[in-house]
Design a protein around this motif. Structure first.
Motif, PDB file in Angstrom:
ATOM      1  N   TYR A 516      10.481 -39.966 -91.638  1.00 12.29           N
ATOM      2  CA  TYR A 516       9.868 -40.029 -92.847  1.00 12.29           C
ATOM      3  C   TYR A 516       9.705 -37.566 -92.390  1.00 12.29           C
ATOM      4  O   TYR A 516       9.523 -37.514 -91.708  1.00 12.29           O
ATOM      5  N   PRO A 517       9.096 -36.864 -93.177  1.00 12.89           N
ATOM      6  CA  PRO A 517       9.072 -35.409 -92.839  1.00 12.89           C
ATOM      7  C   PRO A 517       7.188 -35.423 -92.466  1.00 12.89           C
ATOM      8  O   PRO A 517       6.752 -36.939 -93.120  1.00 12.89           O
ATOM      9  N   SER A 518       6.971 -35.175 -91.653  1.00 13.90           N
ATOM     10  CA  SER A 518       5.464 -34.585 -91.477  1.00 13.90           C
ATOM     11  C   SER A 518       4.706 -35.303 -92.313  1.00 13.90           C
ATOM     12  O   SER A 518       3.172 -36.388 -92.384  1.00 13.90           O
ATOM     13  N   TYR A 519       4.529 -35.006 -93.814  1.00 16.03           N
ATOM     14  CA  TYR A 519       3.269 -35.067 -94.698  1.00 16.03           C
ATOM     15  C   TYR A 519       3.605 -36.610 -95.177  1.00 16.03           C
ATOM     16  O   TYR A 519       2.639 -36.756 -95.422  1.00 16.03           O
ATOM     17  N   LYS A 520       4.609 -36.772 -95.038  1.00 20.17           N
ATOM     18  CA  LYS A 520       4.230 -38.120 -95.397  1.00 20.17           C
ATOM     19  C   LYS A 520       4.219 -39.338 -94.264  1.00 20.17           C
ATOM     20  O   LYS A 520       4.357 -40.790 -94.593  1.00 20.17           O
ATOM     21  N   GLN A 521       4.360 -39.244 -93.352  1.00 17.86           N
ATOM     22  CA  GLN A 521       3.817 -40.248 -92.090  1.00 17.86           C
ATOM     23  C   GLN A 521       2.149 -40.727 -92.040  1.00 17.86           C
ATOM     24  O   GLN A 521       1.737 -40.270 -92.360  1.00 17.86           O
ATOM     25  N   ILE A 522       2.299 -41.368 -91.864  1.00 20.32           N
ATOM     26  CA  ILE A 522       1.137 -43.115 -92.450  1.00 20.32           C
ATOM     27  C   ILE A 522       0.532 -42.566 -91.076  1.00 20.32           C
ATOM     28  O   ILE A 522       1.186 -42.993 -89.775  1.00 20.32           O
ATOM     29  N   GLN A 523      -0.499 -42.326 -91.151  1.00 21.40           N
ATOM     30  CA  GLN A 523      -1.662 -42.257 -89.813  1.00 21.40           C
ATOM     31  C   GLN A 523      -2.937 -43.041 -88.847  1.00 21.40           C
ATOM     32  O   GLN A 523      -3.427 -42.825 -88.352  1.00 21.40           O
TER      33      GLN A 523
END
Length: 545
Positions: A516-523
């Motif tokens: 995923y691109p960084s903005y879609k990554q699960i945190q």
């Protein structure tokens, strides 16, 4: 896109024409139910139509023609007869979800202006004993309350003997056929008005698109339009033999007794069938072949998996005649479809919404893309507005009952705004990517569909259920991070501590984040001890978070 021809089917404008049309099947079996002693009770098409006419005659004699008729109870033969009798008399039918609270059921009845109720024994007791329930004339298919269904049926038979032309004159046709309540995951149910032509044409379109077998297992609740239109009306139009199941407790029993070649259901039940077959394959030492070959095809995006002779023989021991499963109501993982194909079962996923009677699209027998929800059915138009799916056609609702403002909001421009996000590919297959209202809006303006995240996480062996959402982590409401809450699969997580489960999930999610691109990554990853609350169509209620 070039489609192969539609299946031949009759289309009807009203329910009296529908009944006269299915009379041609005569003594062919129409509906089978099973008693608690596992005995089959089968009614032919001739008996079904005769029972409908008899009940309609008795209802007309009592002056109920044109009344709003509430149907409350589990799936049953009596439910089907009451629906058709009401429809013949041009009575708008109010579909009542009996799994709701007493307060909600009472509100549904009052909102839809219900004037008489047909109920199962358990529902009749509820009507009679709960003080909050509206006091309506009550017909019960069992128990000690209300007018016995059987006596009303006998009264109608006597009336028909006295009046040969009882149905030559009927009350003026009412365009409103059904008031059905949505099963929303984030808001209160809305009363949807569906037309006679819209429901009947949608039913015919469903069987024009998909060729089912001779014996269909119907376990979907009939108070949902998917159950009513697609698993009752459509199959009866083409002379199918239905098995009606009214309880999850007896579903697997009835499935084994009836041995259908076709099953119409929701992903939850498809997964049950899949687990039963997967467990049997593990016992026979065939699990490795099933998983590796089917999953490898999925990773290569091949639309079909080949049938394994060994796995098909195993399936024939458990579900001897099963060939087709039609799934709707929620998303079905494509891997499950591909693995079931290895057993010789074709799974066809469709897409519908209550406001559209409900069917919008469905995969076909010879045009099946497991990751999609199929191709658009006849008489339905689609367009997209900022990614949202808009629908126009005769299947679209008349509006929300007695709520003009909400109707204008949903379809003021002549198109019904589904609230679902999706797209059509070059071949004409429709893909659902999420819900407009569920979008996670990030501080940088990017928007993320939680359903996309959930689809990836749900494939992990440890995950039984998952919900993705935007978790507020800063001082402002728009400072959110993508989070998931997971209910672990008890079988896969057996013997593991919460720490071990969380640690394993985080490692697997880190691998997913790499795609995923960084903005879609699960945190953020959270665990829960119990299953999520669900609607009656088995969708997770998002308002829980």
């Amino acid at each position: 896109m070039n489609q192969y021809p539609l299946n031949p089917v009759d289309f009807y404008e009203d329910f009296l024409s529908f009944l006269r049309g299915i009379e041609k099947y005569g003594d062919k079996p129409a509906i089978t139910t099973y008693t608690s002693e596992k005995e089959a009770v089968t009614r032919s098409y001739r008996q079904l139509t005769e029972d409908v006419y008899a009940l309609a005659a008795a209802m007309r004699e009592k002056g109920w023609q044109g009344w709003h008729v509430a149907l409350a109870g589990e799936n049953s033969y009596q439910w089907v007869v009451a629906f058709f009798a009401s429809a013949v008399l041009n009575c708008p039918v109010v579909l009542v979800d009996i799994e709701q609270s007493v307060e909600t059921i009472a509100q549904m009845l009052e909102t839809a202006d219900s004037q008489v109720a047909f109920a199962s024994a358990s529902a009749a007791e509820l009507f009679a004993q709960e003080a909050d329930m509206p006091k309506l004339p009550l017909v019960a298919s069992g128990g000690e309350y209300g007018i016995p269904f059987t006596s009303l049926l006998e009264e109608g038979r006597c009336l028909l003997k006295e009046h040969d032309h009882f149905f030559d004159t009927l009350p003026a046709e009412e365009n409103l056929a059904v008031i059905a309540f949505t099963s929303g995951t984030t808001s209160a149910s809305k009363p949807v008005m569906l037309s006679r032509k819209g429901v009947l044409h949608n039913a015919s379109s469903s069987v024009a698109m998909v060729a089912t077998g001779e014996r269909l297992f119907a376990s979907l609740p009939f108070y949902h339009t998917y159950g009513l239109t697609c698993s009752v009306l459509g199959p009866l139009i083409v002379g199918t033999h239905l098995c009606i199941n009214g309880s999850l407790k007896t579903m697997m029993r009835d499935l084994r007794l009836f041995q259908p070649d076709t099953m119409m259901t929701v992903p939850l039940i498809v997964e049950m069938v899949h687990r039963r077959l997967a467990a049997a394959s593990q016992e026979r030492g065939l699990e490795e072949e099933l998983n590796h070959k089917a999953r490898r095809r999925f990773l290569r995006r091949e639309p079909e998996a080949s049938v394994s002779e060994k796995l098909e023989n195993l399936k024939n021991e458990i579900f001897p005649e099963m060939q087709i499963i039609i799934s709707g109501g929620a998303h079905l993982l494509p891997e499950i479809s591909l693995e079931l194909k290895r057993f010789g079962i074709q799974t066809l996923q469709g897409y519908g919404i209550t406001e559209c009677s409900p069917l919008i699209s469905v995969n076909r027998n010879q045009m099946n893309q497991p990751e999609s929800v199929g191709v658009v059915v006849p008489g339905v138009e689609l367009r997209f507005q900022e990614g949202e799916i808009l629908v126009r056609g005769e299947n679209v609702m008349l509006g929300y009952y007695k709520d003009e403002e909400m109707t204008r909001e949903a379809m003021g421009d002549g198109w019904f705004h589904t609230g679902d996000l999706g797209y059509l590919d070059k071949r004409g297959f429709l893909y659902i990517t999420g819900r407009k209202k569920n979008l996670i809006v990030l501080k940088n303006g990017k928007k993320v569909s939680p359903e996309e995240i959930e689809s990836r996480i749900a494939r992990l062996p440890l995950v039984k259920e998952v919900m993705a959402y935007g978790a507020t982590t800063g001082q402002s409401a728009d400072d959110v991070k993508i989070a998931v809450t997971v209910y672990p699969d008890p079988k896969e997580a057996g013997g593991m501590t919460s720490y071990e489960i969380l640690n394993t999930l985080q490692k697997e999610i880190e691998s997913i984040n790499g795609h995923y691109p960084s903005y879609k990554q699960i945190q953020l990853v959270n665990l829960r001890e119990n299953e999520f609350s669900k609607t009656s169509s088995q969708k997770i209620k998002r308002r829980e978070l």
